[in-house]
Structures are given as C-alpha cells and as structure tokens.
Design a protein around this motif. Structure first.
Motif, mmCIF file in Angstrom:
data_model
loop_
_atom_site.group_PDB
_atom_site.id
_atom_site.type_symbol
_atom_site.label_atom_id
_atom_site.label_comp_id
_atom_site.label_asym_id
_atom_site.label_seq_id
_atom_site.Cartn_x
_atom_site.Cartn_y
_atom_site.Cartn_z
ATOM 1 N N LYS A 232 0.854 -1.185 0.000
ATOM 2 C CA LYS A 232 0.000 0.000 0.000
ATOM 3 C C LYS A 232 0.889 1.233 0.000
ATOM 4 O O LYS A 232 1.794 1.356 0.829
ATOM 5 C CB LYS A 232 -0.902 0.006 1.232
ATOM 6 C CG LYS A 232 -1.900 1.159 1.273
ATOM 7 C CD LYS A 232 -2.783 1.055 2.517
ATOM 8 C CE LYS A 232 -3.782 2.189 2.600
ATOM 9 N NZ LYS A 232 -4.632 2.088 3.812
ATOM 10 N N ARG A 233 0.621 2.144 -0.946
ATOM 11 C CA ARG A 233 1.461 3.330 -1.097
ATOM 12 C C ARG A 233 0.584 4.563 -1.303
ATOM 13 O O ARG A 233 -0.530 4.471 -1.844
ATOM 14 C CB ARG A 233 2.371 3.200 -2.331
ATOM 15 C CG ARG A 233 3.292 2.010 -2.328
ATOM 16 C CD ARG A 233 4.367 2.166 -1.272
ATOM 17 N NE ARG A 233 5.539 2.868 -1.777
ATOM 18 C CZ ARG A 233 6.510 3.329 -0.998
ATOM 19 N NH1 ARG A 233 6.406 3.247 0.310
ATOM 20 N NH2 ARG A 233 7.561 3.926 -1.514
ATOM 21 N N PRO A 234 1.070 5.738 -0.909
ATOM 22 C CA PRO A 234 0.421 6.959 -1.383
ATOM 23 C C PRO A 234 0.401 6.948 -2.907
ATOM 24 O O PRO A 234 1.327 6.419 -3.550
ATOM 25 C CB PRO A 234 1.318 8.069 -0.837
ATOM 26 C CG PRO A 234 2.020 7.459 0.324
ATOM 27 C CD PRO A 234 2.223 6.018 -0.030
ATOM 28 N N ARG A 235 -0.626 7.510 -3.485
ATOM 29 C CA ARG A 235 -0.819 7.405 -4.940
ATOM 30 C C ARG A 235 0.402 7.859 -5.738
ATOM 31 O O ARG A 235 0.724 7.278 -6.784
ATOM 32 C CB ARG A 235 -2.048 8.219 -5.353
ATOM 33 C CG ARG A 235 -2.433 8.039 -6.812
ATOM 34 C CD ARG A 235 -3.643 8.879 -7.180
ATOM 35 N NE ARG A 235 -3.953 8.713 -8.589
ATOM 36 C CZ ARG A 235 -4.864 7.881 -9.062
ATOM 37 N NH1 ARG A 235 -5.560 7.132 -8.247
ATOM 38 N NH2 ARG A 235 -5.100 7.791 -10.357
ATOM 39 N N VAL A 236 1.125 8.883 -5.255
ATOM 40 C CA VAL A 236 2.247 9.438 -6.024
ATOM 41 C C VAL A 236 3.594 8.911 -5.551
ATOM 42 O O VAL A 236 4.635 9.347 -6.055
ATOM 43 C CB VAL A 236 2.250 10.974 -5.944
ATOM 44 C CG1 VAL A 236 0.980 11.533 -6.548
ATOM 45 C CG2 VAL A 236 2.405 11.449 -4.494
ATOM 46 N N ALA A 237 3.621 7.979 -4.615
ATOM 47 C CA ALA A 237 4.893 7.476 -4.089
ATOM 48 C C ALA A 237 5.592 6.589 -5.111
ATOM 49 O O ALA A 237 4.943 5.930 -5.932
ATOM 50 C CB ALA A 237 4.655 6.699 -2.806
ATOM 51 N N PRO A 238 6.920 6.527 -5.065
ATOM 52 C CA PRO A 238 7.646 5.632 -5.970
ATOM 53 C C PRO A 238 7.397 4.176 -5.617
ATOM 54 O O PRO A 238 6.928 3.855 -4.514
ATOM 55 C CB PRO A 238 9.110 6.011 -5.737
ATOM 56 C CG PRO A 238 9.143 6.589 -4.366
ATOM 57 C CD PRO A 238 7.829 7.298 -4.201
ATOM 58 N N LEU A 239 7.701 3.295 -6.548
ATOM 59 C CA LEU A 239 7.543 1.864 -6.309
ATOM 60 C C LEU A 239 8.490 1.403 -5.214
ATOM 61 O O LEU A 239 9.631 1.866 -5.117
ATOM 62 C CB LEU A 239 7.835 1.081 -7.595
ATOM 63 C CG LEU A 239 6.903 1.336 -8.780
ATOM 64 C CD1 LEU A 239 7.427 0.620 -10.027
ATOM 65 C CD2 LEU A 239 5.484 0.884 -8.468
ATOM 66 N N LEU A 249 -4.051 -1.279 -8.131
ATOM 67 C CA LEU A 249 -5.387 -0.754 -7.880
ATOM 68 C C LEU A 249 -5.208 0.616 -7.247
ATOM 69 O O LEU A 249 -4.647 0.724 -6.149
ATOM 70 C CB LEU A 249 -6.173 -1.671 -6.936
ATOM 71 C CG LEU A 249 -6.530 -3.065 -7.451
ATOM 72 C CD1 LEU A 249 -7.203 -3.880 -6.348
ATOM 73 C CD2 LEU A 249 -7.441 -2.978 -8.666
ATOM 74 N N ALA A 250 -5.665 1.663 -7.915
ATOM 75 C CA ALA A 250 -5.417 3.021 -7.449
ATOM 76 C C ALA A 250 -6.714 3.705 -7.046
ATOM 77 O O ALA A 250 -7.738 3.598 -7.734
ATOM 78 C CB ALA A 250 -4.723 3.837 -8.539
ATOM 79 N N GLY A 251 -6.672 4.414 -5.911
ATOM 80 C CA GLY A 251 -7.776 5.242 -5.468
ATOM 81 C C GLY A 251 -7.372 6.697 -5.511
ATOM 82 O O GLY A 251 -6.359 7.059 -6.117
ATOM 83 N N LYS A 252 -8.132 7.551 -4.832
ATOM 84 C CA LYS A 252 -7.839 8.977 -4.859
ATOM 85 C C LYS A 252 -6.551 9.315 -4.121
ATOM 86 O O LYS A 252 -5.779 10.178 -4.555
ATOM 87 C CB LYS A 252 -9.004 9.759 -4.247
ATOM 88 C CG LYS A 252 -10.280 9.711 -5.077
ATOM 89 C CD LYS A 252 -11.385 10.542 -4.427
ATOM 90 C CE LYS A 252 -12.645 10.531 -5.273
ATOM 91 N NZ LYS A 252 -13.747 11.327 -4.648
ATOM 92 N N ILE A 258 0.451 -4.811 -6.498
ATOM 93 C CA ILE A 258 0.242 -6.246 -6.278
ATOM 94 C C ILE A 258 1.288 -7.032 -7.051
ATOM 95 O O ILE A 258 1.411 -6.895 -8.269
ATOM 96 C CB ILE A 258 -1.171 -6.655 -6.723
ATOM 97 C CG1 ILE A 258 -2.217 -5.777 -6.005
ATOM 98 C CG2 ILE A 258 -1.428 -8.130 -6.445
ATOM 99 C CD1 ILE A 258 -3.584 -5.808 -6.646
ATOM 100 N N TYR A 259 2.027 -7.859 -6.326
ATOM 101 C CA TYR A 259 3.098 -8.672 -6.906
ATOM 102 C C TYR A 259 2.678 -10.141 -6.814
ATOM 103 O O TYR A 259 2.694 -10.735 -5.735
ATOM 104 C CB TYR A 259 4.408 -8.431 -6.168
ATOM 105 C CG TYR A 259 4.863 -6.984 -6.206
ATOM 106 C CD1 TYR A 259 5.767 -6.543 -7.171
ATOM 107 C CD2 TYR A 259 4.372 -6.062 -5.288
ATOM 108 C CE1 TYR A 259 6.167 -5.220 -7.212
ATOM 109 C CE2 TYR A 259 4.770 -4.724 -5.330
ATOM 110 C CZ TYR A 259 5.672 -4.309 -6.291
ATOM 111 O OH TYR A 259 6.066 -2.998 -6.330
#
Length: 266
Positions: A232-239, A249-252, A258-259
């Motif tokens: 789980k990451r902030p939407r703009v965070a790097p991988l 799966l992206a939200g707001k 998912i690996y």
C-alpha cells in the motif's frame, strides 16, 4: 515504522492507571512521569494511561486530542458495517474470494485498521509492529476489543506478535509461510495537505521517521508469501524497491501494488 528522536514519556492519567503506567514504562524503557513532574512541553509526546485505555497525546498541543485504537466505535466500526465487503480495494488486492480467505502477514501493522478490515472479511492476520509506542497502542486496542462480544470472533483472527522488527521476523520464516504479505511502510515525503490532515498522522510525523529501510523488506516478503505481496502506497509514491508490480489498484489518495507469484485458488 522507525522511532524518531522526539521525547516520549509515560503518563498515568489517574491514580488507578499508575500501576500499569509503571509496567508499560519499564517494558518500553521510557521515562515515567507524574503530573507534578517537570516535563518539556515543547517536544514531549505522552503515552497516557488510565484505567480504560492507552492513548498518545502531544503535550505541546492539547487541541490535537488523543490518539488510541478503537475497533468497537467510530470510523472503523462504520467501515465494518458499511465498508463494501469484498468489493473494497484492499480485499481485491489481497485476493479474497468467496471460498478463499488468505492468511495474511501484515508486516507494518500500525494502528491495525487495514488488518481489521481483512479480519472482518474472514482472513487470519499475523501482525508485526516495531515502534514500541504504536505497538502499545495497537495491543491495548486489541485487548479492549476482545471484551466486546459483537466483534470478539473478528479480533481473535488478529494475532499481534511480540514487539519486533519485520525484517528479523521475515528472515526466520519458512518460504511461503503466509498466503499474502501486506506492506504499508510509512512514506517520509507524503503530501502534507493530505497526510497531515488527520491528528494521527500529525502525531506520527512527530513520533516516527519514515520507513527508510522498507525497500529491504521486499525480497524477504516475496519469499515468505505463497501467492502474492501487496504494498500500500500513497498514490504518487515511488515503487517499493523499484519493483514493477504485476498490477495496481489506485484510489484517490492511495494505491495497492500487487506482486503475484502464482494464481490464488478459485
């Protein structure tokens, strides 16, 4: 979550809370203070202990209120009743199916909210948290929730391991010990407009550093997972670890990377 250099004290709120406050201070190796003791109000955070619960409070800003774990009331309870069931993004990311409720290692459990959602949906959760302060809040919340008959069976699906680092725990696991490993490391450069809008994150920014070693967890997490690792990451965070996920799966505000190692049972 890594601890920062901010001062943390243990403070009994009432005389009834003093015995457990002493016990907690000894366990976590934190200073115990009484209300008439001299305290640096400019930098101190306090684990406040009363006869009912343990909470975290910023002594320098009482308006921020207290942070504690509550699985019985409030937003977490509302999500249990009205959150959307298996249609929630986290349920899809973990791979929950009608006949398949994966065992999940939540290696960065925090306040346990995502783990609780998965437990509501029938998963068996193993929880790890390495911040002594956050660990004590989560443990206390689980203890109180077990006393509520309505959700007792849900809480019994959530097993909090003793205070420890996730990397050490993962290193001792056998390959494919859990169906899924869930990682939600604290990202040190989150957008303050969103991340600091909640009092929990404001306090955590004072209490904790970002999980700068999160990339190092990925390889062990991948080995330990039977079917998939979910980050789980902030939407703009790097991988995480610069690893391209099988799908997202992206939200707001957040996204789930998912690996997939192999397909989950149907």
């Amino acid at each position: 979550m890594m601890c920062s250099k901010n001062t943390v004290i243990v403070l009994p709120a009432t005389p009834e809370g003093l015995p457990y406050a002493k016990e907690l201070a000894d366990e976590l190796d934190l200073p115990l203070k009484l209300h008439n003791d001299e305290v640096d109000l400019n930098s101190s955070l306090a684990l406040v202990v009363d006869e009912d619960k343990v909470s975290l409070e910023a002594l320098y800003d009482k308006k921020m209120g207290q942070v504690y774990v509550d699985f019985v009331h409030g937003p977490v309870a509302f999500r249990r009743l009205h959150g959307g069931g298996k249609g929630q993004a986290i349920a899809k990311a973990i791979g929950i199916k009608k006949q398949f409720k994966p065992s999940v290692l939540d290696a960065t459990a925090g306040l346990g909210r995502d783990a609780f959602v998965l437990a509501v949906l029938g998963c068996e959760l193993t929880l790890l948290e390495r911040s002594p302060v956050v660990f004590s809040l989560l443990r206390d919340g689980l203890r109180r929730a077990l006393e509520c008959h309505e959700i007792q069976s849900i809480i019994e699906r959530m097993t909090l391991q003793p205070l420890q680092d996730a990397k050490s725990f993962l290193a001792e696991c056998q390959p494919e010990s859990f169906d899924c490993v869930f990682l939600d490391p604290m990202f040190p450069h989150q957008d303050k407009k969103s991340a600091l809008s909640k009092k929990e994150m404001q306090l955590f920014q004072k209490l904790l550093e970002g999980d700068s070693d999160a990339d190092q967890l990925f390889a062990d997490a991948y080995t330990t997972a039977r079917y998939r690792v979910v980050v789980k990451r902030p939407r703009v965070a790097p991988l995480l670890a610069n690893k391209k996920p099988t799908l997202q799966l992206a939200g707001k505000a957040n996204r789930f990377d998912i690996y997939v190692k192999k397909g989950i049972p149907q």
